[in-house]
Scaffold this active site. Sequence first.
Site, PDB file in Angstrom:
ATOM      1  CG  HIS A  32      -1.864   1.095   1.333  1.00  0.00           C
ATOM      2  ND1 HIS A  32      -3.170   0.903   1.716  1.00  0.00           N
ATOM      3  CD2 HIS A  32      -1.751   2.429   1.098  1.00  0.00           C
ATOM      4  CE1 HIS A  32      -3.815   2.055   1.707  1.00  0.00           C
ATOM      5  NE2 HIS A  32      -2.959   3.006   1.337  1.00  0.00           N
ATOM      6  CG  HIS A  69      -9.717   4.648   3.667  1.00  0.00           C
ATOM      7  ND1 HIS A  69      -8.508   5.292   3.766  1.00  0.00           N
ATOM      8  CD2 HIS A  69     -10.425   5.029   4.762  1.00  0.00           C
ATOM      9  CE1 HIS A  69      -8.497   6.040   4.855  1.00  0.00           C
ATOM     10  NE2 HIS A  69      -9.651   5.898   5.477  1.00  0.00           N
ATOM     11  CG  ASP A 115      -1.759   4.700   4.060  1.00  0.00           C
ATOM     12  OD1 ASP A 115      -1.791   5.143   2.899  1.00  0.00           O
ATOM     13  OD2 ASP A 115      -2.595   5.025   4.929  1.00  0.00           O
ATOM     14  CE  LYS A 156      -7.745   2.225  -0.353  1.00  0.00           C
ATOM     15  NZ  LYS A 156      -6.685   3.180  -0.136  1.00  0.00           N
ATOM     16  CG  HIS A 215      -4.965   2.124   5.998  1.00  0.00           C
ATOM     17  ND1 HIS A 215      -6.290   2.096   6.362  1.00  0.00           N
ATOM     18  CD2 HIS A 215      -4.912   2.781   4.822  1.00  0.00           C
ATOM     19  CE1 HIS A 215      -6.996   2.723   5.430  1.00  0.00           C
ATOM     20  NE2 HIS A 215      -6.181   3.134   4.480  1.00  0.00           N
ATOM     21  CG  HIS A 254      -0.781   7.069  -0.860  1.00  0.00           C
ATOM     22  ND1 HIS A 254      -1.991   7.264  -1.489  1.00  0.00           N
ATOM     23  CD2 HIS A 254      -1.049   6.327   0.250  1.00  0.00           C
ATOM     24  CE1 HIS A 254      -2.954   6.677  -0.786  1.00  0.00           C
ATOM     25  NE2 HIS A 254      -2.405   6.099   0.265  1.00  0.00           N
TER      26      HIS A 254
HETATM   27  O1  DOR Z   1      -3.496   9.446   5.927  1.00  0.00           O
HETATM   28  C1  DOR Z   1      -3.810   9.132   4.804  1.00  0.00           C
HETATM   29  N1  DOR Z   1      -3.225   9.698   3.733  1.00  0.00           N
HETATM   30  N2  DOR Z   1      -4.760   8.221   4.633  1.00  0.00           N
HETATM   31  C2  DOR Z   1      -5.243   7.934   3.426  1.00  0.00           C
HETATM   32  O2  DOR Z   1      -6.100   7.101   3.339  1.00  0.00           O
HETATM   33  C3  DOR Z   1      -4.770   8.659   2.224  1.00  0.00           C
HETATM   34  C4  DOR Z   1      -3.429   9.161   2.420  1.00  0.00           C
HETATM   35  C5  DOR Z   1      -3.017  10.168   1.374  1.00  0.00           C
HETATM   36  O3  DOR Z   1      -3.238   9.906   0.199  1.00  0.00           O
HETATM   37  O4  DOR Z   1      -2.443  11.187   1.739  1.00  0.00           O
HETATM   38 ZN    ZN Z   2      -3.446   4.987   1.613  1.00  0.00          ZN
END
Ligand code: DOR
Ligand code: ZN
Length: 324
Positions: A10, A127, A233, A90, A161, A12
């Site tokens: 997971h 999520h 995450d 997702k 998460h 980003h």
């Molecule tokens: O804290 C988070 N940041 N939770 C999420 O689900 C998305 C993520 C983000 O993309 O910044």
């Molecule tokens: Zn995430």
Amino acid sequence: MILNTPIDMHLHLREGKILKDVIPYTTNQFAAAVIMPNLIPPVDNREKLESYKAEILENSENFTPLMNLFMREYTEEELLDLSEDIFAIKLYPAGITTNSENGVKSIEAIYPVLEIMQELDIPLSVHGETNGFVLDREREFGAVYKKLAIDFPKLKVIMEHVGTADLLSLLDEYENLYATVTLHHLLLTLDDVAGGMLNPHYFCKPIIKTPKDKMEIQKFVKSGHKKIMFGSDSAPHPIKNKLKGAAGVFSAPVILPALAEFFEGDNETFQKFISDNARENFNLNLPERQVELIEEEWIAPYIVGDIKPMWAGKKFRYKVKNAV
Ligand code: DOR
Ligand code: ZN
């Protein structure tokens, strides 16, 4: 210590400058990662999927991005076309976190999509939060996980998460539920966020919870439970946005050094959590790559581009051999 083919289930990465700044910290530690689609606009069609994957490949080497799509009302034709090129879809409840404004307003509305996913064997990544009181949101979402597990018994559903201990018992109750655990939900509590001076860099969704939740999550992870996988995450935001309240912890730089200390001496469970469970649960057929950790003092970076990493400046006893 050698880890075989570590996978971050997971992640980003964002796009453009942020992607360029952060991606080396993942690719030096991981052979592959599941890439989250909450961009603006989201990754929800073939064109965007391909251009985003190309951007990741241009900025990496020996690294497999496993692409996720953003949930919307896809047709069967679209999913037949996309299924070979994605890992999962997702589901973000609308408005629940960063860039999720176009998320799902009613789970029932996507039931036809879930039917098709089940048929095509496309996993569902979730999520899982309601819009209730912030500390109760994941626990309340447990009812939705149960309903999904029952209504789509062949659909693999990933509870992303997990920060609330209550959700973990669902793993043994429902064959088709899986979970990812982040570094920050594994090793921090709400005290690290708001117990002293406010630390906005540890503010994320779902919010990091109680010492009891942390202990239970640690117990499950240490037990080597097959359905628990590592998913960082890691969610970079420029410092100025964090100070305005953006949710997300940028943990990528410190992951393997921190986990090596957590698993100290239990390399077998570490290997399962960081790779084998994911590969077995989802039949992932990835090029193998070894990542070496050496016992040597290492200090986490203070800053990466405009982003402050988790545990910036902290000393670790392990170092990734080819640290950035
Ligand atoms: O804290 C988070 N940041 N939770 C999420 O689900 C998305 C993520 C983000 O993309 O910044
Ligand atoms: Zn995430």
